[in-house]
Design a protein around this motif. Structure first.
Motif, mmCIF file in Angstrom:
data_model
loop_
_atom_site.group_PDB
_atom_site.id
_atom_site.type_symbol
_atom_site.label_atom_id
_atom_site.label_comp_id
_atom_site.label_asym_id
_atom_site.label_seq_id
_atom_site.Cartn_x
_atom_site.Cartn_y
_atom_site.Cartn_z
ATOM 1 N N SER A 17 33.890 -14.976 -10.549
ATOM 2 C CA SER A 17 35.318 -14.454 -10.173
ATOM 3 C C SER A 17 36.191 -15.503 -10.298
ATOM 4 C CB SER A 17 35.442 -13.234 -9.117
ATOM 5 O OG SER A 17 34.704 -14.345 -7.963
ATOM 6 N N VAL A 18 35.181 -16.648 -9.638
ATOM 7 C CA VAL A 18 36.030 -17.669 -9.363
ATOM 8 C C VAL A 18 36.994 -18.339 -10.807
ATOM 9 C CG1 VAL A 18 36.086 -20.514 -8.856
ATOM 10 C CG2 VAL A 18 34.674 -17.891 -7.390
ATOM 11 N N ALA A 19 35.590 -18.038 -11.789
ATOM 12 C CA ALA A 19 36.660 -18.510 -13.321
ATOM 13 C C ALA A 19 37.450 -18.548 -13.908
ATOM 14 C CB ALA A 19 34.841 -18.577 -14.137
ATOM 15 N N VAL A 20 37.374 -16.498 -13.546
ATOM 16 C CA VAL A 20 38.914 -15.709 -13.548
ATOM 17 C C VAL A 20 39.589 -16.311 -13.588
ATOM 18 C CG1 VAL A 20 39.602 -13.413 -14.001
ATOM 19 C CG2 VAL A 20 37.566 -13.844 -14.122
ATOM 20 N N ILE A 21 39.742 -16.563 -11.180
ATOM 21 C CA ILE A 21 40.904 -17.008 -11.522
ATOM 22 C C ILE A 21 40.821 -18.948 -12.065
ATOM 23 C CG2 ILE A 21 42.171 -18.067 -8.869
ATOM 24 C CD1 ILE A 21 39.604 -16.008 -7.883
ATOM 25 N N LEU A 22 40.329 -19.143 -12.461
ATOM 26 C CA LEU A 22 40.870 -20.951 -12.856
ATOM 27 C C LEU A 22 41.655 -20.703 -14.716
ATOM 28 C CD1 LEU A 22 38.449 -22.055 -10.351
ATOM 29 C CD2 LEU A 22 37.515 -23.212 -12.432
ATOM 30 N N TRP A 23 41.184 -19.832 -14.979
ATOM 31 C CA TRP A 23 41.378 -19.397 -16.816
ATOM 32 C C TRP A 23 42.629 -18.880 -16.154
ATOM 33 C CZ3 TRP A 23 42.517 -14.552 -19.123
ATOM 34 C CH2 TRP A 23 43.076 -14.410 -19.866
ATOM 35 N N LEU A 24 42.845 -17.785 -15.262
ATOM 36 C CA LEU A 24 44.534 -17.303 -15.330
ATOM 37 C C LEU A 24 45.610 -17.972 -14.125
ATOM 38 C CD1 LEU A 24 43.600 -13.348 -13.535
ATOM 39 C CD2 LEU A 24 44.625 -14.611 -15.432
ATOM 40 N N CYS A 25 45.028 -19.298 -13.461
ATOM 41 C CA CYS A 25 45.753 -20.163 -13.106
ATOM 42 C C CYS A 25 46.350 -21.301 -13.918
ATOM 43 C CB CYS A 25 45.309 -20.883 -11.519
ATOM 44 S SG CYS A 25 44.565 -22.158 -11.712
ATOM 45 N N GLY A 26 45.571 -20.952 -14.985
ATOM 46 C CA GLY A 26 46.026 -22.024 -16.292
ATOM 47 C C GLY A 26 46.086 -22.980 -15.740
ATOM 48 N N ALA A 27 45.021 -23.876 -15.283
ATOM 49 C CA ALA A 27 44.818 -25.257 -14.999
ATOM 50 C C ALA A 27 44.165 -26.031 -16.441
ATOM 51 C CB ALA A 27 43.820 -25.845 -14.241
#
Length: 297
Positions: free
Chosen positions: A62-72
């Motif tokens: 779930s955190v990997a999804v957040i990292l991907w969606l945040c566009g870093a």
């Protein structure tokens, strides 16, 4: 989650803390099923920050999804949690490696060497001067001035889960022997959720030589108290790690829930006590065995 807010907010290196009220590890039947939507919302919300680097220290999908969606532009984490394909950089995952050493591995992936010896790389926490003054004043007012005969021992009788809890009768014997045999001054500590456990240990009354401060200190004040103690005794929980981070000797009563090698506090004077059982590590919140052998024994 909310429990970590005070720890990060007290760190001078941290500019901003944002708390997720709903995430994968929040308890409750309803929230367990809404974390995917919460992860998407967090990722898109953080996208406005235009991060250069985002790091997942947990290895959680779930955190990997957040990292991907945040566009870093760079996304660093562990490939073992199922979200490795969403990362731009990953570190080698080693089962049961001490957590501090795992953090050092993440830093090395970024070209940063925290220290020459991973065993010396550990969390540190410095309580503020204001918190020290508040704690010193409180000790003075409650009749525990320093210097005084006998050691000052902080005890955390609570635990994050019932699977990590030591029986109240065991705590009662330990505290009684510390007072009678060592002339110790004992301070009970913990969060608001630990008040019930402290009440069971004290039997609803006051003990001579014991101060019950359970649920009355914030993280900064708790660290300041630990810095004034000769030792801290507690379960495998946050306060034990905080005590180690201020260099106070710690005795950790470790259940069979997790691997001590991976999760024991990192400090200069840490002793883990445990009773080996065949079912460890079980990763359970509640022991399914009637006598809870890893803690009762």
């Amino acid at each position: 989650g909310a429990p970590g807010r005070d720890v990060f907010a007290a760190a001078p290196e941290v500019d901003r803390v944002r708390v997720a009220g709903v995430h994968r590890f929040v308890r409750g039947r309803l929230r367990r099923f809404v974390w995917p939507a919460a992860a998407v919302r967090w990722g898109l919300t953080l996208r406005r920050r235009r991060f250069d680097l985002a790091i997942d220290v947990r290895g959680d999908f779930s955190v990997a999804v957040i990292l991907w969606l945040c566009g870093a532009r760079r996304r660093l984490g562990w490939p073992a949690g199922g979200g490795g394909f969403l990362l731009t950089d990953s570190a080698r995952f080693v089962v049961h490696r001490p957590e501090a050493q795992s953090r050092a591995e993440l830093l090395r992936t970024l070209g940063i060497s925290p220290c020459n010896d991973d065993r010396a790389f550990r969390p540190r926490f410095t309580p503020s001067d204001a918190a020290r003054r508040r704690v010193d004043r409180r000790l003075e007012v409650t009749g525990d001035p320093a210097p005084s005969p006998g050691p000052r021992i902080a005890i955390h009788v609570g635990a994050g889960t019932s699977a990590k809890a030591w029986p109240p009768g065991h705590w009662q014997e330990l505290i009684g022997r510390l007072i009678v045999e060592q002339a110790a001054r004992v301070v009970l500590v913990g969060g608001p959720g630990d008040r019930r456990a402290a009440g069971e240990v004290l039997g609803g009354g006051a003990w001579p030589g014991v101060l019950d401060w359970t649920g009355e200190l914030d993280v900064d004040e708790l660290a300041a108290l630990f810095a004034r103690c000769d030792a801290v005794v507690g379960a495998d929980s946050g306060p034990a790690h905080l005590a180690a981070a201020v260099d106070t000797p710690v005795v950790v009563l470790f259940s069979g829930t997790n691997s001590p090698r991976q999760w024991r506090p990192c400090g200069r004077a840490v002793r883990v006590l445990r009773h080996p059982v065949a079912c460890s590590p079980c990763h359970r919140h509640r022991c399914p065995l009637g006598d809870h052998p890893c803690m009762t024994r």
